[in-house]
Every structure is written in C-alpha cells, then in structure tokens.
Design a protein around this motif. Structure first.
Motif, PDB file in Angstrom:
ATOM      1  N   ARG A 142     -10.549  12.050   3.008  1.00  0.00           N
ATOM      2  CA  ARG A 142     -11.382  11.369   1.997  1.00  0.00           C
ATOM      3  C   ARG A 142     -11.992  12.354   1.017  1.00  0.00           C
ATOM      4  O   ARG A 142     -12.396  11.982  -0.077  1.00  0.00           O
ATOM      5  N   ARG A 156      -5.584   4.738  -4.685  1.00  0.00           N
ATOM      6  CA  ARG A 156      -4.191   4.356  -4.445  1.00  0.00           C
ATOM      7  C   ARG A 156      -4.066   2.902  -3.990  1.00  0.00           C
ATOM      8  O   ARG A 156      -3.143   2.192  -4.396  1.00  0.00           O
ATOM      9  N   ILE A 157      -5.014   2.445  -3.187  1.00  0.00           N
ATOM     10  CA  ILE A 157      -4.969   1.056  -2.713  1.00  0.00           C
ATOM     11  C   ILE A 157      -5.253   0.095  -3.857  1.00  0.00           C
ATOM     12  O   ILE A 157      -4.581  -0.941  -3.995  1.00  0.00           O
ATOM     13  N   ILE A 161      -9.436   5.837   6.288  1.00  0.00           N
ATOM     14  CA  ILE A 161      -8.944   7.176   5.937  1.00  0.00           C
ATOM     15  C   ILE A 161      -9.773   8.227   6.675  1.00  0.00           C
ATOM     16  O   ILE A 161     -11.007   8.201   6.594  1.00  0.00           O
ATOM     17  N   SER A 205      -1.688   3.810   4.992  1.00  0.00           N
ATOM     18  CA  SER A 205      -1.543   2.376   4.718  1.00  0.00           C
ATOM     19  C   SER A 205      -1.780   1.517   5.958  1.00  0.00           C
ATOM     20  O   SER A 205      -2.461   0.487   5.893  1.00  0.00           O
ATOM     21  N   PHE A 213       0.838  -1.205   0.000  1.00  0.00           N
ATOM     22  CA  PHE A 213       0.000   0.000   0.000  1.00  0.00           C
ATOM     23  C   PHE A 213       0.871   1.253   0.000  1.00  0.00           C
ATOM     24  O   PHE A 213       0.576   2.229  -0.686  1.00  0.00           O
ATOM     25  N   GLY A 246       1.257   2.157  -3.786  1.00  0.00           N
ATOM     26  CA  GLY A 246       0.127   3.085  -3.849  1.00  0.00           C
ATOM     27  C   GLY A 246       0.453   4.457  -3.296  1.00  0.00           C
ATOM     28  O   GLY A 246      -0.335   5.386  -3.459  1.00  0.00           O
ATOM     29  N   GLU A 247       1.599   4.568  -2.602  1.00  0.00           N
ATOM     30  CA  GLU A 247       1.992   5.827  -1.974  1.00  0.00           C
ATOM     31  C   GLU A 247       0.859   6.378  -1.098  1.00  0.00           C
ATOM     32  O   GLU A 247       0.561   7.574  -1.093  1.00  0.00           O
ATOM     33  N   GLU A 248       0.234   5.434  -0.362  1.00  0.00           N
ATOM     34  CA  GLU A 248      -0.902   5.758   0.502  1.00  0.00           C
ATOM     35  C   GLU A 248      -0.397   6.021   1.925  1.00  0.00           C
ATOM     36  O   GLU A 248       0.173   5.140   2.565  1.00  0.00           O
ATOM     37  N   LYS A 249      -0.596   7.247   2.433  1.00  0.00           N
ATOM     38  CA  LYS A 249      -0.060   7.591   3.750  1.00  0.00           C
ATOM     39  C   LYS A 249      -0.866   6.984   4.898  1.00  0.00           C
ATOM     40  O   LYS A 249      -0.377   6.941   6.033  1.00  0.00           O
ATOM     41  N   ILE A 261     -11.545   0.663   3.022  1.00  0.00           N
ATOM     42  CA  ILE A 261     -10.557   1.718   2.730  1.00  0.00           C
ATOM     43  C   ILE A 261     -11.059   3.060   3.243  1.00  0.00           C
ATOM     44  O   ILE A 261     -10.321   3.823   3.885  1.00  0.00           O
TER      45      ILE A 261
END
Length: 310
Positions: free
Chosen positions: A195, A204-205, A190, A160, A151, A155-158, A186
């Motif tokens: 969101r 991203r996910i 967040i 994650s 992730f 996905g560069e998801e902060k 998801i």
C-alpha cells in the motif's frame, strides 16, 4: 482548460493535419479543449462533429464553444456507434478523427459522479448517466469470479483475489454504497508494504470498475476499426491513451491496418485490394515532455499515436 494534457493537446490536433474546409470528428468531447482547437482552424465551410455520452459535458461545451455553433454538431452517443451516427448525418467520409481516452477532468473533479477515490460519493462511474450498469451494480451484484477477472485484466491488480474477497464478505452484511467504503475495503485487501508504494492503493481497482461499467475497451476497439473505414484518403486519426490496455489496442489495430492482409511470400507486386489501409505517422508513441509533466501531473501516462489513411 479541462484537458488531460496541454502540450499533447496541441500535438494531437496538429497530428490531424487540419484542412480549413474539412470535416473532423472529436470522439471524446470532454471539456472541449481539443474541439476548441480544431474549430479555431476551420473556415466557415469546415465542420466538427463532437461525440460525448455525458450530457453535462455537452451542455458545458455548448456554452464554451458557442461562437463556433455554425461549424459544430454535437452527438450524444458512445463513440462505438461512430459509423452509424456519422451516416445518419448524411456523411460517409471524414478528414480526421480524434480520441482522448479515459475519464475527463470534469468527471474526476465532480465528486458525485463517483469516479474519484479522493472523494466520498455514491458508487456510480457511468459516463452516460442513462447507462444500465453502475459501479454499485459491479461491487454489489457481480460474482467473486467476475470481480477478480476485471480487477486483474482491466486494473492489472495483483491482489485482485484478496480485494474481491473483502468486498464479497462486506456486502453480505450490508450493501456497499460509497466510494469511501470501497477504498477502505481495497486497502484492507492489499498488504501494508504494498500500500505504501505505486500511488494510491485504490487506483487500479477504480480504473478496472470504470472500464467495466462503460465497456471502454470493446467500445474503443470497435470504434477505431470503424474510424479507419470512415476516413478519406490522407485523413488522419490521433489517439491519446492513458493506460497500457488502451495503448495495446491502438498499437495492434494500427499495426494490422498498416501491414495490410498477409500475402504469399515472394509476390513481386501487391495486388489491388491488398494495400495497407494506414500509414503510421509516428512509429513510437509521443509522450509528454518534462515541462508538461511538471505543469499537469494527470498527463504522466499519456501516449499519442497518429496514423494516416493511404
């Protein structure tokens, strides 16, 4: 036409500098738009070899491109096997190679494939339907640590860790079966203010899972290095990427191949065998015009890089 891009489609193919009698490779057949444009520029002696893992894409393209059947060879395979598959056709060099990376529009628009967060469908995301790992496996069987890793890196998801915790807790009660269930988890992971900005919260996910399921980044880097060696002198590679990780790989591989091996400082002449393999055609990536963005929103993150074999 099923392509990610319209204007970039033309520039990508023009970037190959097509010779009518040449041999070209489309590593990402998809909806067949690039292949069709390449084929339209070939003589009866020219050939196009089109790769795709997706048998549905190949079946569609066989019908769409039927008038070019004498110039066209389909290869159902991941492009990471490009050298092996090209050699198996009795070929050792080609004149141009094209990549249009990411998920194709037909895959996104087929809900049951599970690529889209806009449709409720079984968790799948396999580009090759015979592939061993699906999105269901990633979400229900991979460890918390492995989910966080993909992730964050793919996905560069902060958020994650928070999202992985929500998934881990939910799957302990019952398997997570659908894209709709995953989207809701998801969103739960967040914070509400986050969101409301940056596009769809699941984007991203879903990207990260797709990359992991199809081993996209490793496959691309391996394929690109093979492609450089497969090119004839003056042959070209055109690459369209759709996110920063792919573009970084392309930029790095092209940069290293165009710089050549490191030499001791002060050498007056580059020794034979140390010459750069590539020449960059565009130092900065070509991006879609404002007109293209207005006509095709899916092209918004596209970047085109072109290099030529020296």
């Amino acid at each position: 036409m099923f392509n990610h891009t319209t204007v970039l489609l033309k520039e990508t193919v023009e970037g190959l500098n097509i010779h009518p009698d040449g041999i070209y490779v489309d590593c990402t057949l998809g909806g067949g738009g690039h292949s069709e444009l390449i084929l339209s520029k070939l003589s009866s002696e020219g050939r196009l070899i089109a790769f795709d893992q997706d048998e549905t894409a190949i079946a569609h393209a066989k019908e769409k491109l039927s008038k070019y059947e004498n110039n066209l060879i389909f290869v159902k395979s991941n492009f990471k096997y490009i050298e092996e598959k090209i050699n198996s056709l009795g070929l050792h060099k080609v004149d141009g190679i094209l990549y249009d990376l990411g998920v194709s529009s037909p895959q996104l628009d087929t809900p049951e494939r599970g690529f889209s967060y806009h449709h409720n469908a079984p968790l799948d995301m396999r580009m090759d339907l015979q592939g061993e790992v699906s999105a269901y496996d990633v979400i229900n069987e991979w460890s918390y640590e492995d989910m966080v890793r993909i992730f964050f890196h793919y996905g560069e998801e902060k958020f994650s860790k928070q999202i992985a915790r929500k998934i881990e807790a939910a799957r302990e009660k019952a398997p997570i079966e659908t894209t709709g269930e995953l989207v809701e988890l998801i969103k739960e992971g967040i914070p509400a203010p986050a969101r409301r900005k940056g596009g769809h919260p699941a984007k991203r996910i879903f990207q990260a899972i797709r990359i992991a399921v199809n081993d996209e980044l490793h496959a691309f880097e391996s394929s690109l290095n093979q492609a450089i060696d497969l090119l004839n002198p003056s042959g070209r590679i055109s690459v369209i990427t759709f996110h920063s990780l792919e573009d970084r790989i392309c930029k790095t591989v092209f940069k290293e191949a165009s710089a050549g091996p490191k030499l001791p400082p002060g050498m007056p002449v580059i020794p034979e065998g140390y010459e750069p393999k590539l020449k960059l055609i565009n130092r900065k990536p070509i991006i879609p015009s404002e007109q293209e963005l207005s006509e095709n929103n899916r092209s918004r993150s596209a970047k085109l890089r072109i290099a030529e074999k020296t």
